[in-house]
Design a protein around this motif. Structure first.
Motif, PDB file in Angstrom:
ATOM      1  N   MET A 113      27.666   3.287  24.989  1.00  0.00           N
ATOM      2  CA  MET A 113      26.397   3.570  24.326  1.00  0.00           C
ATOM      3  C   MET A 113      26.612   3.910  22.855  1.00  0.00           C
ATOM      4  SD  MET A 113      24.753   5.802  27.430  1.00  0.00           S
ATOM      5  CE  MET A 113      23.123   6.015  26.732  1.00  0.00           C
ATOM      6  N   MET A 114      27.662   4.668  22.583  1.00  0.00           N
ATOM      7  CA  MET A 114      27.945   5.031  21.206  1.00  0.00           C
ATOM      8  C   MET A 114      28.383   3.830  20.390  1.00  0.00           C
ATOM      9  SD  MET A 114      27.123   8.084  21.211  1.00  0.00           S
ATOM     10  CE  MET A 114      27.794   9.363  20.173  1.00  0.00           C
ATOM     11  N   VAL A 115      29.072   2.903  21.022  1.00  0.00           N
ATOM     12  CA  VAL A 115      29.493   1.689  20.319  1.00  0.00           C
ATOM     13  C   VAL A 115      28.275   0.935  19.817  1.00  0.00           C
ATOM     14  CG1 VAL A 115      30.557  -0.561  20.585  1.00  0.00           C
ATOM     15  CG2 VAL A 115      31.639   1.436  21.587  1.00  0.00           C
ATOM     16  N   VAL A 116      27.321   0.698  20.715  1.00  0.00           N
ATOM     17  CA  VAL A 116      26.132  -0.065  20.337  1.00  0.00           C
ATOM     18  C   VAL A 116      25.357   0.659  19.245  1.00  0.00           C
ATOM     19  CG1 VAL A 116      23.916  -0.958  21.154  1.00  0.00           C
ATOM     20  CG2 VAL A 116      25.952  -1.209  22.567  1.00  0.00           C
ATOM     21  N   ALA A 117      25.184   1.969  19.392  1.00  0.00           N
ATOM     22  CA  ALA A 117      24.472   2.740  18.374  1.00  0.00           C
ATOM     23  C   ALA A 117      25.166   2.633  17.027  1.00  0.00           C
ATOM     24  CB  ALA A 117      24.367   4.199  18.806  1.00  0.00           C
ATOM     25  N   SER A 118      26.490   2.689  17.032  1.00  0.00           N
ATOM     26  CA  SER A 118      27.253   2.621  15.784  1.00  0.00           C
ATOM     27  C   SER A 118      27.129   1.252  15.135  1.00  0.00           C
ATOM     28  CB  SER A 118      28.722   2.936  16.050  1.00  0.00           C
ATOM     29  OG  SER A 118      28.881   4.240  16.547  1.00  0.00           O
ATOM     30  N   LEU A 119      27.268   0.198  15.940  1.00  0.00           N
ATOM     31  CA  LEU A 119      27.156  -1.151  15.397  1.00  0.00           C
ATOM     32  C   LEU A 119      25.793  -1.372  14.769  1.00  0.00           C
ATOM     33  CD1 LEU A 119      28.891  -3.171  18.257  1.00  0.00           C
ATOM     34  CD2 LEU A 119      29.808  -2.699  15.982  1.00  0.00           C
ATOM     35  N   ARG A 120      24.756  -0.862  15.406  1.00  0.00           N
ATOM     36  CA  ARG A 120      23.410  -1.034  14.866  1.00  0.00           C
ATOM     37  C   ARG A 120      23.185  -0.207  13.605  1.00  0.00           C
ATOM     38  NH1 ARG A 120      19.991  -1.266  20.592  1.00  0.00           N
ATOM     39  NH2 ARG A 120      20.665  -3.403  21.085  1.00  0.00           N
TER      40      ARG A 120
ATOM     41  N   ASN B  41      23.762 -11.184  16.770  1.00  0.00           N
ATOM     42  CA  ASN B  41      22.488 -11.863  16.504  1.00  0.00           C
ATOM     43  C   ASN B  41      21.381 -11.418  17.446  1.00  0.00           C
ATOM     44  OD1 ASN B  41      23.579 -13.568  14.403  1.00  0.00           O
ATOM     45  ND2 ASN B  41      24.641 -14.700  16.030  1.00  0.00           N
ATOM     46  N   ASP B  42      21.681 -10.480  18.332  1.00  0.00           N
ATOM     47  CA  ASP B  42      20.684  -9.903  19.238  1.00  0.00           C
ATOM     48  C   ASP B  42      20.770  -8.384  19.177  1.00  0.00           C
ATOM     49  OD1 ASP B  42      18.709  -9.677  21.194  1.00  0.00           O
ATOM     50  OD2 ASP B  42      20.163  -9.815  22.844  1.00  0.00           O
ATOM     51  N   ASN B  43      20.728  -7.867  17.957  1.00  0.00           N
ATOM     52  CA  ASN B  43      20.746  -6.422  17.720  1.00  0.00           C
ATOM     53  C   ASN B  43      21.955  -5.757  18.373  1.00  0.00           C
ATOM     54  OD1 ASN B  43      19.734  -4.104  16.520  1.00  0.00           O
ATOM     55  ND2 ASN B  43      18.327  -3.635  18.196  1.00  0.00           N
ATOM     56  N   TRP B  44      23.103  -6.441  18.334  1.00  0.00           N
ATOM     57  CA  TRP B  44      24.373  -5.930  18.834  1.00  0.00           C
ATOM     58  C   TRP B  44      24.319  -5.577  20.320  1.00  0.00           C
ATOM     59  CZ3 TRP B  44      28.594  -6.699  16.074  1.00  0.00           C
ATOM     60  CH2 TRP B  44      28.472  -6.824  14.686  1.00  0.00           C
ATOM     61  N   SER B  45      23.568  -6.321  21.111  1.00  0.00           N
ATOM     62  CA  SER B  45      23.493  -6.047  22.545  1.00  0.00           C
ATOM     63  C   SER B  45      24.842  -6.293  23.205  1.00  0.00           C
ATOM     64  CB  SER B  45      22.426  -6.918  23.200  1.00  0.00           C
ATOM     65  OG  SER B  45      22.735  -8.293  23.054  1.00  0.00           O
ATOM     66  N   TYR B  46      25.152  -5.474  24.204  1.00  0.00           N
ATOM     67  CA  TYR B  46      26.371  -5.637  24.983  1.00  0.00           C
ATOM     68  C   TYR B  46      26.157  -6.767  25.986  1.00  0.00           C
ATOM     69  CZ  TYR B  46      29.976  -4.573  28.473  1.00  0.00           C
ATOM     70  OH  TYR B  46      31.022  -4.645  29.353  1.00  0.00           O
ATOM     71  N   VAL B  47      27.039  -7.757  25.991  1.00  0.00           N
ATOM     72  CA  VAL B  47      26.844  -8.916  26.862  1.00  0.00           C
ATOM     73  C   VAL B  47      27.896  -9.013  27.959  1.00  0.00           C
ATOM     74  CG1 VAL B  47      25.683 -10.189  25.032  1.00  0.00           C
ATOM     75  CG2 VAL B  47      28.141 -10.503  25.372  1.00  0.00           C
ATOM     76  N   GLY B  48      28.929  -8.184  27.922  1.00  0.00           N
ATOM     77  CA  GLY B  48      29.918  -8.193  28.991  1.00  0.00           C
ATOM     78  C   GLY B  48      31.310  -7.882  28.486  1.00  0.00           C
ATOM     79  N   GLY B  49      32.276  -7.983  29.386  1.00  0.00           N
ATOM     80  CA  GLY B  49      33.648  -7.703  28.997  1.00  0.00           C
ATOM     81  C   GLY B  49      34.567  -7.717  30.197  1.00  0.00           C
ATOM     82  N   GLU B  50      35.790  -7.276  29.992  1.00  0.00           N
ATOM     83  CA  GLU B  50      36.754  -7.181  31.079  1.00  0.00           C
ATOM     84  C   GLU B  50      37.566  -5.904  30.923  1.00  0.00           C
ATOM     85  OE1 GLU B  50      40.186  -9.961  30.823  1.00  0.00           O
ATOM     86  OE2 GLU B  50      38.937 -10.986  29.338  1.00  0.00           O
TER      87      GLU B  50
END
Length: 258
Positions: free
Chosen positions: A153-160, A230-239
């Motif tokens: 959550m903090m990652v997304v907030a920071s990127l935005r 390009n989508d407000n830094w939305s999280y799309v997945g990972g491993e």
């Protein structure tokens, strides 16, 4: 112990941004509605769906409670819960408590990770052949410490918020309780991921443990997280590894229903 990541894994710049970032529920106008996030869990090769993860965020005037549940098709499941103190609009959110439980297919407990940020008491419990082993530590918990979903959550907030160089601390069981210092910086070019379309930014977590690299780094939990700028830094997945020396899995964002 200091961990240097090659890309951003950061905390929010201010509590006003955080308040928007984790707002939840159908009437939420938050910038990052974590409660709407649903992920497919995939096999390491990305070819099979093996489970699903869902998150819910409960909000009041001073706290945010994050609840996550992952259920696997073989019957195994994980439960995660974090309580964060939001405080006044000028303060950075602080982790109050964290608990992550892992269960076998028959419902018996497999592992439980806990941290009480106020007292500093942390524990990493594991069950083998019905026997319980608990590692407990009294840790010094810096104010900028986070664990589990709150880190994402903090990652997304920071990127935005446009943050590119950030430091914070992260809690993990490796296998005993530990808190790591993290420094991050953002790469200057996007990448492509076969599982999701578009130009994405990848968080490639590779620990730098100095002289311990050769001995410890291969056994540290790793995570690659993908975000869509390009989508407000939305999280799309990972491993990532489910837990220390545990199975490696992939996650993929499930598009919200129309």
């Amino acid at each position: 112990m200091k961990t240097t990541l090659l890309v951003v894994f950061a905390l929010a710049a201010n509590a006003a941004l955080w308040g928007n970032a984790v707002a939840s529920g159908p009437n939420s106008s938050g910038a990052f509605d974590f409660g709407a996030l649903e992920l497919k869990v995939l096999s390491p090769d990305g070819k099979q769906t093996i489970g699903y993860t869902r998150f819910m965020v409960l909000h009041d005037s001073s706290t945010e409670e994050v609840k996550g549940e992952t259920r696997y098709l073989d019957g195994e499941h994980d439960n995660e819960s974090e309580l964060l103190y939001v405080g006044n609009p000028d303060s950075i959110p602080r982790l109050d408590s964290y608990e992550h439980s892992f269960f076998n297919a028959d419902g018996t407990p497999h592992m439980v990770d806990t941290l009480n940020a106020k007292s500093g008491v942390a524990s990493c419990a594991s069950y083998t052949a019905g026997k319980l082993r608990v590692r407990t530590s009294q840790l010094e918990v810096p104010a900028d410490s986070f664990a589990g979903a709150s880190e994402l959550m903090m990652v997304v907030a920071s990127l935005r918020h446009g943050i590119r160089e950030v430091k914070f601390h992260a809690f993990a069981c490796v296998p005993g309780p530990a808190i790591f210092s993290v420094e991050t910086s953002l790469p200057d070019r996007p990448e492509h991921w076969p599982l999701y379309p578009g130009d994405l930014v990848r968080l490639d977590m590779r620990p730098d443990l100095g002289v311990l690299n050769l001995l410890v780094a291969p056994f540290m939990p790793t995570m690659d997280a993908w975000f869509n700028p390009n989508d407000n830094w939305s999280y799309v997945g990972g491993e990532f590894d489910r837990y220390f020396r545990g199975p490696h899995v992939l996650t993929l964002r499930v598009p919200p229903a129309d």
